[in-house]
Design an enzyme around this catalytic site. Structure first.
Site, mmCIF file in Angstrom:
data_model
loop_
_atom_site.group_PDB
_atom_site.id
_atom_site.type_symbol
_atom_site.label_atom_id
_atom_site.label_comp_id
_atom_site.label_asym_id
_atom_site.label_seq_id
_atom_site.Cartn_x
_atom_site.Cartn_y
_atom_site.Cartn_z
ATOM 1 N N GLN A 92 0.865 -1.040 -0.047
ATOM 2 C CA GLN A 92 -0.128 -0.017 0.034
ATOM 3 C C GLN A 92 0.935 1.022 -0.031
ATOM 4 O O GLN A 92 0.324 2.238 -0.018
ATOM 5 C CB GLN A 92 -0.967 -0.107 1.261
ATOM 6 C CG GLN A 92 -1.803 -0.996 1.090
ATOM 7 C CD GLN A 92 -2.436 -1.327 2.603
ATOM 8 O OE1 GLN A 92 -2.499 -0.595 3.554
ATOM 9 N NE2 GLN A 92 -3.750 -2.103 2.351
ATOM 10 N N HIS A 157 -0.600 0.000 5.641
ATOM 11 C CA HIS A 157 -1.166 0.870 6.454
ATOM 12 C C HIS A 157 -0.051 1.961 6.860
ATOM 13 O O HIS A 157 0.269 1.801 8.126
ATOM 14 C CB HIS A 157 -1.392 0.069 7.879
ATOM 15 C CG HIS A 157 -2.731 -0.787 8.121
ATOM 16 N ND1 HIS A 157 -3.291 -1.508 8.770
ATOM 17 C CD2 HIS A 157 -3.333 -1.244 6.461
ATOM 18 C CE1 HIS A 157 -4.218 -2.278 8.433
ATOM 19 N NE2 HIS A 157 -4.242 -2.045 7.212
ATOM 20 N N GLU A 251 -14.519 3.604 10.342
ATOM 21 C CA GLU A 251 -14.987 4.781 11.321
ATOM 22 C C GLU A 251 -14.683 6.024 10.606
ATOM 23 O O GLU A 251 -13.868 6.256 9.846
ATOM 24 C CB GLU A 251 -14.205 4.567 12.607
ATOM 25 C CG GLU A 251 -14.224 3.455 13.329
ATOM 26 C CD GLU A 251 -13.595 3.492 14.626
ATOM 27 O OE1 GLU A 251 -12.536 4.418 14.825
ATOM 28 O OE2 GLU A 251 -13.523 2.640 15.454
ATOM 29 N N TYR A 272 -9.727 -10.106 10.143
ATOM 30 C CA TYR A 272 -10.135 -10.812 9.070
ATOM 31 C C TYR A 272 -10.475 -12.039 9.033
ATOM 32 O O TYR A 272 -11.336 -12.706 8.133
ATOM 33 C CB TYR A 272 -9.065 -10.675 8.037
ATOM 34 C CG TYR A 272 -8.731 -8.997 7.493
ATOM 35 C CD1 TYR A 272 -9.788 -8.291 6.615
ATOM 36 C CD2 TYR A 272 -7.700 -8.437 7.900
ATOM 37 C CE1 TYR A 272 -9.465 -7.222 6.303
ATOM 38 C CE2 TYR A 272 -7.414 -6.894 7.681
ATOM 39 C CZ TYR A 272 -8.562 -6.393 6.915
ATOM 40 O OH TYR A 272 -8.096 -5.310 6.309
HETATM 41 CA CA LIG Z 1 -12.106 3.604 17.082
#
Ligand SMILES: [Ca+2]
Length: 380
Positions: A92, A157, A251, A272
């Site tokens: 990523q 990440h 979120e 996962y």
């Molecule tokens: Ca949170």
């Protein structure tokens, strides 16, 4: 196809070949509050990730493999801007966000965030530079911050969104780097955080952990998993953060100084493999509740509030660029409360970032090897 649709969110894969097909040019969409046409504004970009409009209306766009481009108001893509630092374009990682200094018109100062090589591995790095007058190269590139410690394992990440707050400080999100979730809770570690910095990269004045032993003074908030979205709510001035959960638990948060957002102690999703995260609870005393969370996941990457005149009904709405299932999430807001949700261009093309242009049109970066900038224009 049904199995592929079920599995795709779990595997983090896009589904460009869904029944409706990828988002295409000239399409007219009639939605709850606005009808719009989707145009290919610009094409030929490899995994565009971050974008910023220049004062003259041109658009700076990063490509994850390590290029920065200038897109003209006619959609034409420039040659790569010279002088971009080396990035680690694996997993990523790569060249991720770009943001202009608030006084760019005078200073030509900009900021880049990317996955960078460091002693001990790879980390999220923030640099500043000046864009030359002819926009052909970066000058005076300086590293402002390395989100240490570097990590040798994994290439996921990085977080990496850069936004200036109403307070004039630079906010930078960093991901937990995936392999060791607990980094997000460690205050001596810059992974899994939102950092608040002066423009030269020093900890911003007034930060919550200044003077606390063992804590990094750059930290504004912690307990984040992989925050790829940051945006200032124009109605309230709040800094709004967007992060990926694992299997569910995505979120949208309102950031408060010194607050803990819970990862990996609590989550509305699971891991996962279906196992529980941390305490197995969704919330806990002393941990900030999200404004909104999603299970199953929508995988929200970037996001921005709509400001402009082209779509009056959308003013003040928060748009999220979703990767999987791919599409656009439109959130209606009342102050910092989320009071409605609509999904647009759903299950078609992976979107990495969305932002309003100075012309009031909404621009979207597609996460594709042959990536595009889409432009939504009002349709009657
Ligand atoms: Ca949170």
């Amino acid at each position: 196809m049904r199995a592929a649709r079920f599995l795709a969110p779990l595997l983090g894969l896009g589904l460009a070949a869904c029944s409706a097909g990828p988002v295409s040019a000239q399409e007219v969409v009639r939605s709850e509050q606005a009808s719009f046409r989707v145009r290919d504004f610009s094409t030929g970009l490899e995994h565009p990730w971050g974008a910023a409009f220049l004062p003259d209306g041109r658009l700076l766009v990063t490509e994850r493999p390590g290029r920065l481009r200038v897109i003209g108001q006619d959609g034409r893509v420039s040659a790569p801007v010279q002088g971009v630092p080396d990035v680690v374009a694996q997993g990523q990682g790569g060249l991720l966000d770009v943001a202009l200094a608030p006084d760019f018109a005078q200073t030509r100062q900009l900021y880049l965030c990317f996955a960078g090589a460091a002693q001990g591995g790879v980390l999220t790095r923030l640099v500043s530079a000046r864009l030359s007058a002819d926009m052909a190269r970066l000058e005076g590139v300086a590293t402002l911050l390395d989100a240490t410690p570097a990590q040798s394992s994994g290439r996921n990440h990085y977080g990496c969104r850069i936004v200036f707050g109403r307070d004039g400080k630079l906010y930078l999100s960093t991901g937990d780097r995936y392999s060791d979730k607990s980094r997000a809770q460690r205050l001596g570690d810059l992974a899994g955080k939102v950092l608040r910095l002066e423009r030269d990269g020093r900890p911003a004045e007034g930060n919550p952990f200044i003077g606390r032993e063992g804590a990094r003074a750059e930290i504004f908030s912690y307990g984040h998993r992989n925050p790829q979205g940051l945006a200032v709510n124009p109605a309230t001035g709040s800094m709004i953060e967007i992060e990926f959960g694992a299997r569910g638990g995505d979120e949208v948060n309102r950031l408060r100084a010194g607050a803990n957002y819970g990862w990996p102690l609590v989550s509305y999703g699971t891991d996962y493999n279906g196992s529980s995260i941390g305490t197995g609870k969704a919330s806990a005393p002393g941990i900030e509740e999200p404004l909104r969370h999603w299970t199953p996941a929508v995988s929200p990457s970037g996001g921005n509030f709509y400001v402009g005149d082209a779509f009056p009904a959308w003013r003040g709405n928060l748009f999220l660029a979703a990767l999987s299932p791919p599409g656009l999430v439109r959130l209606s807001m009342d102050g910092d409360r989320v009071v409605g949700e609509e999904r647009l261009l759903w299950n078609r093309t992976r979107f990495r970032q969305v932002l309003p242009g100075p012309d009031g049109f909404l621009y979207i970066l597609t996460d594709e090897a042959r990536g595009r900038v889409l432009r939504l224009e009002p349709a009657s």
